[in-house]
Design a protein around this motif. Structure first.
Motif, PDB file in Angstrom:
ATOM      1  N   ALA A 113     -50.360  10.013  -0.670  1.00 41.57           N
ATOM      2  CA  ALA A 113     -48.999   9.594  -1.005  1.00 41.57           C
ATOM      3  C   ALA A 113     -47.964  10.173  -0.049  1.00 41.57           C
ATOM      4  CB  ALA A 113     -48.661  10.011  -2.435  1.00 41.57           C
ATOM      5  N   GLY A 114     -48.176  11.417   0.418  1.00 49.54           N
ATOM      6  CA  GLY A 114     -47.179  12.037   1.288  1.00 49.54           C
ATOM      7  C   GLY A 114     -45.859  12.254   0.559  1.00 49.54           C
ATOM      8  N   GLU A 115     -44.746  12.179   1.267  1.00 49.54           N
ATOM      9  CA  GLU A 115     -43.420  12.332   0.693  1.00 49.54           C
ATOM     10  C   GLU A 115     -42.507  11.213   1.174  1.00 49.54           C
ATOM     11  OE1 GLU A 115     -41.970  16.217   1.678  1.00 49.54           O
ATOM     12  OE2 GLU A 115     -42.897  17.122  -0.087  1.00 49.54           O
ATOM     13  N   THR A 116     -41.484  10.956   0.401  1.00 47.78           N
ATOM     14  CA  THR A 116     -40.519   9.937   0.775  1.00 47.78           C
ATOM     15  C   THR A 116     -39.114  10.462   0.546  1.00 47.78           C
ATOM     16  OG1 THR A 116     -39.821   7.645   0.425  1.00 47.78           O
ATOM     17  CG2 THR A 116     -40.513   8.863  -1.508  1.00 47.78           C
ATOM     18  N   ASP A 117     -38.170  10.026   1.357  1.00 47.14           N
ATOM     19  CA  ASP A 117     -36.768  10.419   1.212  1.00 47.14           C
ATOM     20  C   ASP A 117     -36.026   9.415   0.340  1.00 47.14           C
ATOM     21  OD1 ASP A 117     -36.967  12.679   2.751  1.00 47.14           O
ATOM     22  OD2 ASP A 117     -36.361  11.698   4.608  1.00 47.14           O
ATOM     23  N   VAL A 118     -35.302   9.933  -0.622  1.00 44.96           N
ATOM     24  CA  VAL A 118     -34.390   9.125  -1.423  1.00 44.96           C
ATOM     25  C   VAL A 118     -32.988   9.435  -0.923  1.00 44.96           C
ATOM     26  CG1 VAL A 118     -33.523   8.632  -3.737  1.00 44.96           C
ATOM     27  CG2 VAL A 118     -35.934   9.208  -3.399  1.00 44.96           C
ATOM     28  N   THR A 119     -32.252   8.424  -0.520  1.00 41.85           N
ATOM     29  CA  THR A 119     -30.946   8.651   0.104  1.00 41.85           C
ATOM     30  C   THR A 119     -29.850   7.830  -0.569  1.00 41.85           C
ATOM     31  OG1 THR A 119     -31.254   6.904   1.752  1.00 41.85           O
ATOM     32  CG2 THR A 119     -32.050   9.111   2.328  1.00 41.85           C
ATOM     33  N   ALA A 120     -28.631   8.330  -0.434  1.00 43.30           N
ATOM     34  CA  ALA A 120     -27.444   7.612  -0.903  1.00 43.30           C
ATOM     35  C   ALA A 120     -26.318   7.878   0.088  1.00 43.30           C
ATOM     36  CB  ALA A 120     -27.046   8.064  -2.298  1.00 43.30           C
ATOM     37  N   THR A 121     -25.592   6.839   0.430  1.00 48.72           N
ATOM     38  CA  THR A 121     -24.493   6.950   1.389  1.00 48.72           C
ATOM     39  C   THR A 121     -23.178   6.639   0.681  1.00 48.72           C
ATOM     40  OG1 THR A 121     -25.942   6.282   3.209  1.00 48.72           O
ATOM     41  CG2 THR A 121     -23.577   6.113   3.585  1.00 48.72           C
ATOM     42  N   VAL A 122     -22.169   7.490   0.918  1.00 49.34           N
ATOM     43  CA  VAL A 122     -20.855   7.296   0.308  1.00 49.34           C
ATOM     44  C   VAL A 122     -19.786   7.327   1.386  1.00 49.34           C
ATOM     45  CG1 VAL A 122     -21.516   8.274  -1.916  1.00 49.34           C
ATOM     46  CG2 VAL A 122     -20.592   9.770  -0.138  1.00 49.34           C
ATOM     47  N   ARG A 123     -18.707   6.633   1.101  1.00 49.81           N
ATOM     48  CA  ARG A 123     -17.516   6.661   1.952  1.00 49.81           C
ATOM     49  C   ARG A 123     -16.407   7.302   1.128  1.00 49.81           C
ATOM     50  NH1 ARG A 123     -17.377   1.804   2.793  1.00 49.81           N
ATOM     51  NH2 ARG A 123     -18.419   1.656   4.808  1.00 49.81           N
ATOM     52  N   VAL A 124     -15.925   8.459   1.573  1.00 49.70           N
ATOM     53  CA  VAL A 124     -14.948   9.235   0.808  1.00 49.70           C
ATOM     54  C   VAL A 124     -13.644   9.331   1.600  1.00 49.70           C
ATOM     55  CG1 VAL A 124     -14.496  11.379  -0.432  1.00 49.70           C
ATOM     56  CG2 VAL A 124     -16.848  10.569  -0.173  1.00 49.70           C
ATOM     57  N   ARG A 125     -12.544   9.080   0.930  1.00 50.65           N
ATOM     58  CA  ARG A 125     -11.215   9.219   1.541  1.00 50.65           C
ATOM     59  C   ARG A 125     -10.561  10.500   1.020  1.00 50.65           C
ATOM     60  NH1 ARG A 125      -7.284   4.210   2.407  1.00 50.65           N
ATOM     61  NH2 ARG A 125      -8.834   4.020   4.061  1.00 50.65           N
ATOM     62  N   PHE A 126     -10.158  11.360   1.938  1.00 51.17           N
ATOM     63  CA  PHE A 126      -9.541  12.626   1.597  1.00 51.17           C
ATOM     64  C   PHE A 126      -8.064  12.619   1.999  1.00 51.17           C
ATOM     65  CE2 PHE A 126     -14.017  13.586   2.177  1.00 51.17           C
ATOM     66  CZ  PHE A 126     -14.310  14.453   1.123  1.00 51.17           C
ATOM     67  N   LEU A 127      -7.288  13.426   1.292  1.00 44.27           N
ATOM     68  CA  LEU A 127      -5.900  13.645   1.655  1.00 44.27           C
ATOM     69  C   LEU A 127      -5.776  15.067   2.175  1.00 44.27           C
ATOM     70  CD1 LEU A 127      -2.949  12.680   1.731  1.00 44.27           C
ATOM     71  CD2 LEU A 127      -2.697  13.608  -0.589  1.00 44.27           C
ATOM     72  N   LEU A 128      -5.344  15.188   3.420  1.00 50.18           N
ATOM     73  CA  LEU A 128      -5.177  16.503   4.060  1.00 50.18           C
ATOM     74  C   LEU A 128      -3.688  16.850   4.125  1.00 50.18           C
ATOM     75  CD1 LEU A 128      -7.634  16.111   7.086  1.00 50.18           C
ATOM     76  CD2 LEU A 128      -8.168  16.677   4.702  1.00 50.18           C
ATOM     77  N   LYS A 129      -3.398  18.126   3.882  1.00 45.80           N
ATOM     78  CA  LYS A 129      -2.003  18.592   3.977  1.00 45.80           C
ATOM     79  C   LYS A 129      -1.976  19.904   4.732  1.00 45.80           C
ATOM     80  CE  LYS A 129      -0.024  16.337  -0.089  1.00 45.80           C
ATOM     81  NZ  LYS A 129       0.771  16.556  -1.308  1.00 45.80           N
ATOM     82  N   MET A 137       0.840  -1.190   0.000  1.00 44.03           N
ATOM     83  CA  MET A 137       0.000   0.000   0.000  1.00 44.03           C
ATOM     84  C   MET A 137       0.884   1.253   0.000  1.00 44.03           C
ATOM     85  SD  MET A 137      -2.922   1.174   2.705  1.00 44.03           S
ATOM     86  CE  MET A 137      -3.779   2.756   2.477  1.00 44.03           C
ATOM     87  N   VAL A 138       0.585   2.150  -0.919  1.00 41.74           N
ATOM     88  CA  VAL A 138       1.348   3.392  -1.019  1.00 41.74           C
ATOM     89  C   VAL A 138       0.769   4.389  -0.028  1.00 41.74           C
ATOM     90  CG1 VAL A 138       2.037   5.291  -2.516  1.00 41.74           C
ATOM     91  CG2 VAL A 138       1.861   2.960  -3.437  1.00 41.74           C
ATOM     92  N   VAL A 139       1.568   4.844   0.906  1.00 41.89           N
ATOM     93  CA  VAL A 139       1.128   5.813   1.903  1.00 41.89           C
ATOM     94  C   VAL A 139       1.329   7.212   1.339  1.00 41.89           C
ATOM     95  CG1 VAL A 139       1.444   6.694   4.237  1.00 41.89           C
ATOM     96  CG2 VAL A 139       1.736   4.250   3.755  1.00 41.89           C
ATOM     97  N   PRO A 140       0.243   8.028   1.205  1.00 40.20           N
ATOM     98  CA  PRO A 140       0.383   9.360   0.627  1.00 40.20           C
ATOM     99  C   PRO A 140       1.130  10.293   1.575  1.00 40.20           C
ATOM    100  CG  PRO A 140      -1.842   9.050   1.471  1.00 40.20           C
ATOM    101  CD  PRO A 140      -1.141   7.729   1.582  1.00 40.20           C
ATOM    102  N   ASP A 141       1.680  11.342   0.964  1.00 38.55           N
ATOM    103  CA  ASP A 141       2.410  12.341   1.741  1.00 38.55           C
ATOM    104  C   ASP A 141       1.403  13.320   2.335  1.00 38.55           C
ATOM    105  OD1 ASP A 141       4.223  14.000   2.865  1.00 38.55           O
ATOM    106  OD2 ASP A 141       4.829  14.968   0.986  1.00 38.55           O
ATOM    107  N   GLY A 142       0.847  12.992   3.475  1.00 37.49           N
ATOM    108  CA  GLY A 142      -0.148  13.818   4.122  1.00 37.49           C
ATOM    109  C   GLY A 142      -0.959  13.003   5.107  1.00 37.49           C
ATOM    110  N   THR A 143      -2.068  13.559   5.539  1.00 32.48           N
ATOM    111  CA  THR A 143      -2.950  12.892   6.496  1.00 32.48           C
ATOM    112  C   THR A 143      -4.189  12.380   5.767  1.00 32.48           C
ATOM    113  OG1 THR A 143      -2.200  14.327   8.292  1.00 32.48           O
ATOM    114  CG2 THR A 143      -4.315  13.184   8.598  1.00 32.48           C
ATOM    115  N   VAL A 144      -4.523  11.103   5.976  1.00 30.23           N
ATOM    116  CA  VAL A 144      -5.683  10.492   5.331  1.00 30.23           C
ATOM    117  C   VAL A 144      -6.896  10.612   6.259  1.00 30.23           C
ATOM    118  CG1 VAL A 144      -6.685   8.336   4.490  1.00 30.23           C
ATOM    119  CG2 VAL A 144      -4.315   8.904   3.955  1.00 30.23           C
ATOM    120  N   LEU A 145      -8.009  11.045   5.711  1.00 23.99           N
ATOM    121  CA  LEU A 145      -9.254  11.186   6.463  1.00 23.99           C
ATOM    122  C   LEU A 145     -10.370  10.452   5.738  1.00 23.99           C
ATOM    123  CD1 LEU A 145     -11.062  12.494   8.689  1.00 23.99           C
ATOM    124  CD2 LEU A 145     -11.342  14.437   7.120  1.00 23.99           C
ATOM    125  N   ASP A 146     -11.024   9.507   6.415  1.00 28.06           N
ATOM    126  CA  ASP A 146     -12.169   8.782   5.864  1.00 28.06           C
ATOM    127  C   ASP A 146     -13.456   9.381   6.423  1.00 28.06           C
ATOM    128  OD1 ASP A 146     -10.437   5.618   6.013  1.00 28.06           O
ATOM    129  OD2 ASP A 146     -10.653   7.030   4.352  1.00 28.06           O
TER     130      ASP A 146
END
Length: 243
Positions: A227-243, A29-38
């Motif tokens: 009918a009322g209303e309904t929520d449409v949802t999507a969940t994501v997991r994002v990895r960021f590089l912080l410097k 695994m290549v470790v990036p030059d910075g801080t990883v945030l999930d």
């Protein structure tokens, strides 16, 4: 010559084994030059359901199984005719359950005694116009249906709403990453990876409102489905590089 041939054959046979061994070696695994945030974030958007699904059926009882089934079939045929007369297409009517079970009488210190049989037949009905669901349910009851469950609301085409929810999820993830970065005295350099972690296409909303107007209060009472209303949802997991 025989010795040279044997050596060549041994070298050739060893090549696949070496290649297989190389495939099994995990890549470092290549470790990036910075801080990883999930960050995991859920985006949402709201829609009005345009499809209602109802389960309707007939339950009959008789002393014999054959009679219970026969009566059930006759009443269910009337229910199907009522559905088609209301404009429900064949593709929107699907048998969901057919059952026959004995009914017992229980007494203390005695074995159960069969007193009769109960037959049931249930269809799943899809309404592509939610406003028509209430009047059709009334017609079903008048035609002989004595069991109704639902409705369950959903969206006929949830793709556009899901895309909105996905965009909202990424925006929420980025905003949260920016917050963490500032708190740590860093900046968001870039997104390393994005992974979908789940979605709801609007088919699992809160139970809709379904009410029956009292016949005592209004002579032309009818079932109202909202009918009322309904929520449409999507969940994501994002990895960021912080410097």
């Amino acid at each position: 010559m025989r010795s040279m041939t044997a050596l060549v054959m041994m070298a050739t046979a060893a090549v696949p084994a070496v290649a297989a061994a190389q495939v099994q070696v995990p890549t470092a695994m290549v470790v990036p030059d910075g801080t990883v945030l999930d960050v995991m974030a859920t985006g949402r958007t709201t829609r009005t359901p345009d499809v209602a699904t109802v389960r309707a059926g007939v339950v009959t009882q008789d002393a014999t199984a054959a009679t219970a089934l026969s009566q059930n079939a006759q009443r269910m045929a009337a229910v199907i005719r009522a559905l088609k007369a209301a404009g429900i297409a064949d593709r929107d009517i699907a048998t969901s359950n057919v059952g026959l079970s004995p009914q017992y009488r229980y007494a203390d210190n005695q074995p159960p005694v069969i007193t009769g049989y109960q037959a049931s037949n249930t269809v799943s009905v899809t309404f592509r116009d939610v406003k028509k669901a209430g009047p059709v349910l009334d017609a079903l009851v008048r035609s002989g249906a004595n069991q109704v469950d639902g409705p369950a609301m959903s969206l006929a085409d949830p793709d556009a709403a899901l895309d909105e929810a996905r965009s909202d999820a990424v925006a929420r993830a980025r905003a949260r990453a920016t917050l963490y970065a500032r708190a740590a005295g860093l900046n968001v350099a870039r997104i390393v990876s994005i992974e979908e972690a789940g979605e709801n296409d609007g088919g699992r909303p809160q139970p809709p409102v379904m009410m029956r107007v009292s016949a005592m209060a209004q002579r032309d009472s009818s079932t109202v489905v909202m009918a009322g209303e309904t929520d449409v949802t999507a969940t994501v997991r994002v990895r960021f590089l912080l410097k």
